[in-house]
Design a protein around this motif. Structure first.
Motif, PDB file in Angstrom:
ATOM      1  N   GLU A 221       0.833  -1.204   0.000  1.00 30.02           N
ATOM      2  CA  GLU A 221       0.000   0.000   0.000  1.00 30.02           C
ATOM      3  C   GLU A 221       0.864   1.250   0.000  1.00 30.02           C
ATOM      4  O   GLU A 221       1.828   1.351   0.757  1.00 30.02           O
TER       5      GLU A 221
ATOM      6  N   LYS B 102      -2.661  -2.584  20.690  1.00 28.65           N
ATOM      7  CA  LYS B 102      -3.599  -2.502  19.568  1.00 28.65           C
ATOM      8  C   LYS B 102      -3.993  -1.056  19.283  1.00 28.65           C
ATOM      9  O   LYS B 102      -4.010  -0.620  18.126  1.00 28.65           O
TER      10      LYS B 102
ATOM     11  N   THR C 168       1.301   5.083   0.891  1.00 31.46           N
ATOM     12  CA  THR C 168       0.740   6.062   1.816  1.00 31.46           C
ATOM     13  C   THR C 168       1.142   7.467   1.365  1.00 31.46           C
ATOM     14  O   THR C 168       2.191   7.654   0.740  1.00 31.46           O
TER      15      THR C 168
ATOM     16  N   GLU D 162      -1.372   4.750  14.986  1.00 35.75           N
ATOM     17  CA  GLU D 162      -0.193   5.115  14.195  1.00 35.75           C
ATOM     18  C   GLU D 162      -0.401   4.774  12.719  1.00 35.75           C
ATOM     19  O   GLU D 162      -0.032   5.539  11.827  1.00 35.75           O
ATOM     20  N   ARG D 163      -0.999   3.615  12.466  1.00 39.20           N
ATOM     21  CA  ARG D 163      -1.250   3.198  11.075  1.00 39.20           C
ATOM     22  C   ARG D 163      -2.250   4.129  10.397  1.00 39.20           C
ATOM     23  O   ARG D 163      -2.078   4.514   9.236  1.00 39.20           O
ATOM     24  N   ARG D 164      -3.293   4.489  11.138  1.00 40.46           N
ATOM     25  CA  ARG D 164      -4.322   5.364  10.566  1.00 40.46           C
ATOM     26  C   ARG D 164      -3.744   6.754  10.269  1.00 40.46           C
ATOM     27  O   ARG D 164      -4.058   7.366   9.236  1.00 40.46           O
ATOM     28  N   CYS D 165      -2.920   7.264  11.176  1.00 41.14           N
ATOM     29  CA  CYS D 165      -2.285   8.566  10.949  1.00 41.14           C
ATOM     30  C   CYS D 165      -1.384   8.527   9.726  1.00 41.14           C
ATOM     31  O   CYS D 165      -1.334   9.484   8.941  1.00 41.14           O
ATOM     32  N   LYS D 166      -0.684   7.427   9.550  1.00 41.99           N
ATOM     33  CA  LYS D 166       0.209   7.297   8.395  1.00 41.99           C
ATOM     34  C   LYS D 166      -0.581   7.321   7.096  1.00 41.99           C
ATOM     35  O   LYS D 166      -0.153   7.910   6.099  1.00 41.99           O
ATOM     36  N   ARG D 167      -1.750   6.681   7.101  1.00 29.11           N
ATOM     37  CA  ARG D 167      -2.580   6.660   5.891  1.00 29.11           C
ATOM     38  C   ARG D 167      -3.129   8.039   5.553  1.00 29.11           C
ATOM     39  O   ARG D 167      -3.398   8.341   4.399  1.00 29.11           O
TER      40      ARG D 167
ATOM     41  N   THR E  64      -1.016   0.870  17.809  1.00 28.63           N
ATOM     42  CA  THR E  64      -0.691   0.373  16.464  1.00 28.63           C
ATOM     43  C   THR E  64      -1.705   0.874  15.445  1.00 28.63           C
ATOM     44  O   THR E  64      -1.333   1.368  14.369  1.00 28.63           O
ATOM     45  N   PHE E  65      -2.999   0.752  15.780  1.00 29.01           N
ATOM     46  CA  PHE E  65      -4.049   1.193  14.852  1.00 29.01           C
ATOM     47  C   PHE E  65      -4.017   2.710  14.660  1.00 29.01           C
ATOM     48  O   PHE E  65      -4.226   3.206  13.550  1.00 29.01           O
TER      49      PHE E  65
END
Length: 429
Positions: A195, A300, A197, A306-311, A303-304
């Motif tokens: 993916e 969790k 980003t 940080e991942r959402r902010c990166k997207r 992690t979620f």
């Protein structure tokens, strides 16, 4: 490949588990020295025996360079096979219930397990076999593939449109990884794609401010600061069900909370400050703490998030979380009338901005009036974070004494104890 990855991960975990149980044994021994009731002593001795057995087990693995036994197919299924509860065919099926196929760019996606579409845009998974045809080509089987996609009443896709993402990768002949799993007489295909980003929008906190986020077992506490470290606003995004939900439900709730946080802060032009937590289970605690921490909800949530902010292209800055809750409780909670969690988020944001949290004069006076000259001199000369730890210890001790003097219920909530006796402790009542 699977076995090699398990062995390498187990070798690292053995070191971590050994360190965790060594710390727990030390803590329980200290608790055992302070225990008075027979029931408490018996419970601690039982706990200590368990931790010492575990410590010896992992110490043996470290000395011999081995790892705990790993059984493909599951330990419980292996016991069932030994007891004759399942057949040899069922056992082999459990052991060999998956296969993996790695994609390559030169092979236009995935050579052995390829996603294909027919004229009517029906999706299939074409799997190569080991059987050769007369023309020396391998035969393949073609099975329908269902890519899930949830739509709301308006026909819009709920969440991320993974189906379109996968088909876009297939159409552009980009590599993708496929894992086929046989579970409960059904076949599941796990497809992994790369993916892209967006570029991270790095906002300078010293010019625009920052949003500090404190992680809790039931969600997030957000506090916004300006560039000078002053409080602007706060918000709590939580879900009480998170502490009691199980399995997939808890994972889904963590994702929903992270999505709600990012949707709220998106477009505000701030970077995000979070705690750089080390997820080590090396603390001995009560049953409630063990139950909550065992759920790994912090891992969790972070992690979620940080991942959402990166997207969304939002910058995430991690800081040391030491004493953030203590500093927030004693310095900012009553000043701004916010919860201890939002106060901790405020301290996290100020730490990114480089502010050193000095001790307020009133707290210094409390320490001077309850410590002798030698101890107070030692307190003044100690490091800044160490001072906050000593203040927390003194305040809690004073609160216990106040409760004993007033004959109040000792079971009164500790979370609100300082807020109830603050004026009396600081002599401003």
């Amino acid at each position: 490949m699977k076995a090699d990855s398990i062995i390498s991960s187990q070798k690292e975990l053995v070191k971590e588990y050994h360190s965790n149980y060594k710390s727990k044994v030390k803590q329980v021994k200290q608790e055992l020295k302070r225990a008075k009731s027979k029931q408490k002593i018996h419970a601690l001795k039982t706990k200590l025996d368990k931790y010492q057995r575990k410590l010896e087990e992992y110490q043996k693995h470290l000395d011999e360079g081995t790892i705990p036994k790993v059984i493909f197919g599951g330990k419980e299924n292996y016991k069932a096979r030994c007891e004759g509860k399942i057949s040899n065919q069922e056992w082999k099926k459990l052991r060999n219930n998956k296969f993996c196929s790695r994609g390559e760019k030169t092979k236009k996606g995935n050579l052995n397990t390829r996603i294909v579409l027919d004229k009517d845009d029906n999706i299939f998974l074409r799997i190569n076999t080991s059987i050769k045809k007369n023309n020396s080509r391998y035969e393949y089987i073609k099975v329908p593939l269902y890519l899930p996609q949830k739509e709301n009443l308006e026909g819009e896709v709920n969440g991320r449109d993974y189906k379109s993402m996968v088909l876009d990768v297939v159409s552009k002949e980009k590599p993708y990884y496929v894992e086929v799993i046989n579970k409960d007489n059904q076949y599941y295909a796990h497809i992994t794609i790369e993916e892209k980003t967006p570029e991270i929008k790095s906002a300078n906190p010293e010019q625009v401010g920052i949003i500090g986020i404190d992680t809790n077992p039931d969600g997030f506490a957000l506090t916004c600061l300006d560039q000078e470290g002053n409080y602007k606003w706060h918000k709590c995004i939580t879900n009480p069900e998170l502490t009691s939900a199980k399995g997939n439900r808890r994972t889904n709730l963590c994702g929903e909370l992270a999505k709600e946080v990012v949707e709220f802060i998106k477009g505000k032009g701030y970077s995000v400050a979070i705690e750089d937590l080390e997820f080590k289970r090396n603390r001995y605690g009560n049953k409630k703490f063990e139950r909550i921490s065992h759920q790994f909800v912090y891992r969790k949530l972070l992690t979620f998030l940080e991942r959402r902010c990166k997207r969304e292209g939002i910058e995430v800055i991690k800081v040391n979380p030491a004493f953030t809750s203590i500093i927030g409780e004693y310095k900012y909670q009553h000043q701004f009338g916010i919860s201890i969690h939002n106060s901790a988020a405020l301290v996290i944001g100020r730490r990114v901005l480089g502010f050193n949290e000095r001790i307020p004069k009133q707290l210094t006076q409390v320490m001077s009036s309850h410590l002798n000259r030698f101890k107070f001199t030692k307190f003044i000369s100690s490091p800044q974070w160490s001072k906050w730890g000593k203040i927390d210890y003194i305040i809690k001790t004073l609160i216990k004494n106040i409760k004993k003097e007033g004959g109040e219920n000792p079971a009164y909530s500790k979370d609100y104890a300082y807020s109830r006796y603050r004026k009396r402790l600081l002599e401003i009542a």
